[in-house]
Scaffold this motif. Structure first.
Motif, mmCIF file in Angstrom:
data_model
loop_
_atom_site.group_PDB
_atom_site.id
_atom_site.type_symbol
_atom_site.label_atom_id
_atom_site.label_comp_id
_atom_site.label_asym_id
_atom_site.label_seq_id
_atom_site.Cartn_x
_atom_site.Cartn_y
_atom_site.Cartn_z
ATOM 1 N N ASN A 73 85.614 51.840 46.229
ATOM 2 C CA ASN A 73 83.400 52.741 47.450
ATOM 3 C C ASN A 73 82.336 51.955 46.714
ATOM 4 O OD1 ASN A 73 85.940 54.126 48.596
ATOM 5 N ND2 ASN A 73 85.781 55.868 48.024
ATOM 6 N N GLN A 74 82.376 50.836 45.375
ATOM 7 C CA GLN A 74 81.159 50.953 44.920
ATOM 8 C C GLN A 74 81.079 49.531 45.712
ATOM 9 O OE1 GLN A 74 82.585 52.431 40.705
ATOM 10 N NE2 GLN A 74 80.741 53.839 40.418
ATOM 11 N N LEU A 75 82.308 48.863 45.249
ATOM 12 C CA LEU A 75 82.153 48.124 45.820
ATOM 13 C C LEU A 75 81.350 47.125 47.186
ATOM 14 C CD1 LEU A 75 85.171 45.837 45.116
ATOM 15 C CD2 LEU A 75 83.349 45.458 43.836
ATOM 16 N N TYR A 76 82.086 48.381 48.121
ATOM 17 C CA TYR A 76 81.909 48.124 49.991
ATOM 18 C C TYR A 76 80.359 48.655 49.711
ATOM 19 C CZ TYR A 76 85.314 47.533 52.591
ATOM 20 O OH TYR A 76 86.034 46.610 52.894
ATOM 21 N N ALA A 77 79.639 49.822 48.455
ATOM 22 C CA ALA A 77 78.120 50.421 48.834
ATOM 23 C C ALA A 77 77.428 49.433 47.874
ATOM 24 C CB ALA A 77 78.181 51.419 47.760
ATOM 25 N N ILE A 129 77.786 45.828 48.233
ATOM 26 C CA ILE A 129 78.143 45.180 48.649
ATOM 27 C C ILE A 129 76.838 44.662 49.610
ATOM 28 C CG2 ILE A 129 79.650 43.422 49.982
ATOM 29 C CD1 ILE A 129 79.370 42.582 47.294
ATOM 30 N N GLY A 130 76.958 46.260 50.342
ATOM 31 C CA GLY A 130 75.868 47.077 52.034
ATOM 32 C C GLY A 130 74.717 46.837 51.448
ATOM 33 N N HIS A 181 69.985 42.108 53.297
ATOM 34 C CA HIS A 181 69.025 40.918 53.364
ATOM 35 C C HIS A 181 69.520 39.672 54.256
ATOM 36 C CE1 HIS A 181 66.708 44.130 51.047
ATOM 37 N NE2 HIS A 181 67.572 43.821 50.120
ATOM 38 N N SER A 182 70.910 39.837 54.641
ATOM 39 C CA SER A 182 71.832 38.614 54.634
ATOM 40 C C SER A 182 72.950 38.887 56.243
ATOM 41 C CB SER A 182 72.951 38.554 53.655
ATOM 42 O OG SER A 182 72.608 38.577 52.158
ATOM 43 N N GLY A 183 73.218 39.199 56.791
ATOM 44 C CA GLY A 183 73.142 40.154 57.733
ATOM 45 C C GLY A 183 74.881 39.000 57.998
ATOM 46 N N LEU A 184 75.267 39.498 57.592
ATOM 47 C CA LEU A 184 76.761 38.826 57.210
ATOM 48 C C LEU A 184 77.549 40.433 58.460
ATOM 49 C CD1 LEU A 184 77.923 37.631 53.837
ATOM 50 C CD2 LEU A 184 77.517 36.541 55.715
ATOM 51 N N THR A 185 78.811 39.977 58.648
ATOM 52 C CA THR A 185 79.322 41.081 59.759
ATOM 53 C C THR A 185 79.931 41.600 58.960
ATOM 54 O OG1 THR A 185 81.389 39.867 59.778
ATOM 55 C CG2 THR A 185 79.367 39.880 61.355
ATOM 56 N N ASP A 186 80.357 42.856 59.329
ATOM 57 C CA ASP A 186 81.250 43.741 58.743
ATOM 58 C C ASP A 186 82.826 43.215 58.798
ATOM 59 O OD1 ASP A 186 79.501 45.945 58.485
ATOM 60 O OD2 ASP A 186 79.618 46.776 60.233
ATOM 61 N N SER A 187 84.111 42.630 59.318
ATOM 62 C CA SER A 187 84.585 41.775 59.354
ATOM 63 C C SER A 187 84.715 40.642 58.244
ATOM 64 C CB SER A 187 85.141 41.614 60.655
ATOM 65 O OG SER A 187 83.816 40.155 60.894
#
Length: 131
Positions: free
Chosen positions: A96-100, A102-103, A108-114
């Protein structure tokens, strides 16, 4: 070192080889197969370091700069995101911390959720041996 050949990265984690000089004295370490050492020596010049920021000192963790600045230029973003994910995992972050984090960096980057999910889930599965 990433992209020694297409699809091959050599990086450190619980589930990957770490390539070191065979003369290094390491107790109780699985010996590196000679064929892998030969391959690495032959091909290492084809690879590139995952991050190349010469402004850093020994006390700076470049990956943490990504949280504020994003994952960098197009063409490097997925590799940099992966580097940040592995750094955070090795520092003990939960999924969960990773996702937070990385999100936050991705704002600032615009990568897709997938793209994010694929990297986090694959890395997490490797780190936890599938658990």
């Amino acid at each position: 070192i990433i992209d020694i050949i297409k699809g091959l990265d050599i990086k450190a984690s619980k589930n990957n080889y770490v390539v070191v000089n065979p003369e290094t004295d390491l107790d109780e370490v699985t010996e590196l197969p000679e064929v892998l050492w030969t391959f690495y020596q032959t091909n290492k010049s084809n690879g590139r370091k995952a991050s190349n920021n010469n402004d850093l000192n020994d006390f700076t963790i470049h990956e943490l700069d990504m949280i504020v600045d994003g994952f960098g230029e197009e063409g490097t973003r997925n590799n940099n995101m992966s580097l940040l994910v592995w750094t955070l995992i090795s520092l003990g972050f939960s999924k969960n911390q990773l996702y937070a984090v990385i999100g936050l960096a991705n704002s600032h980057s615009g990568l897709t959720d997938s793209e994010i999910e694929k990297t986090v889930e694959t890395s997490w599965r490797k780190w936890t041996n599938g658990n």
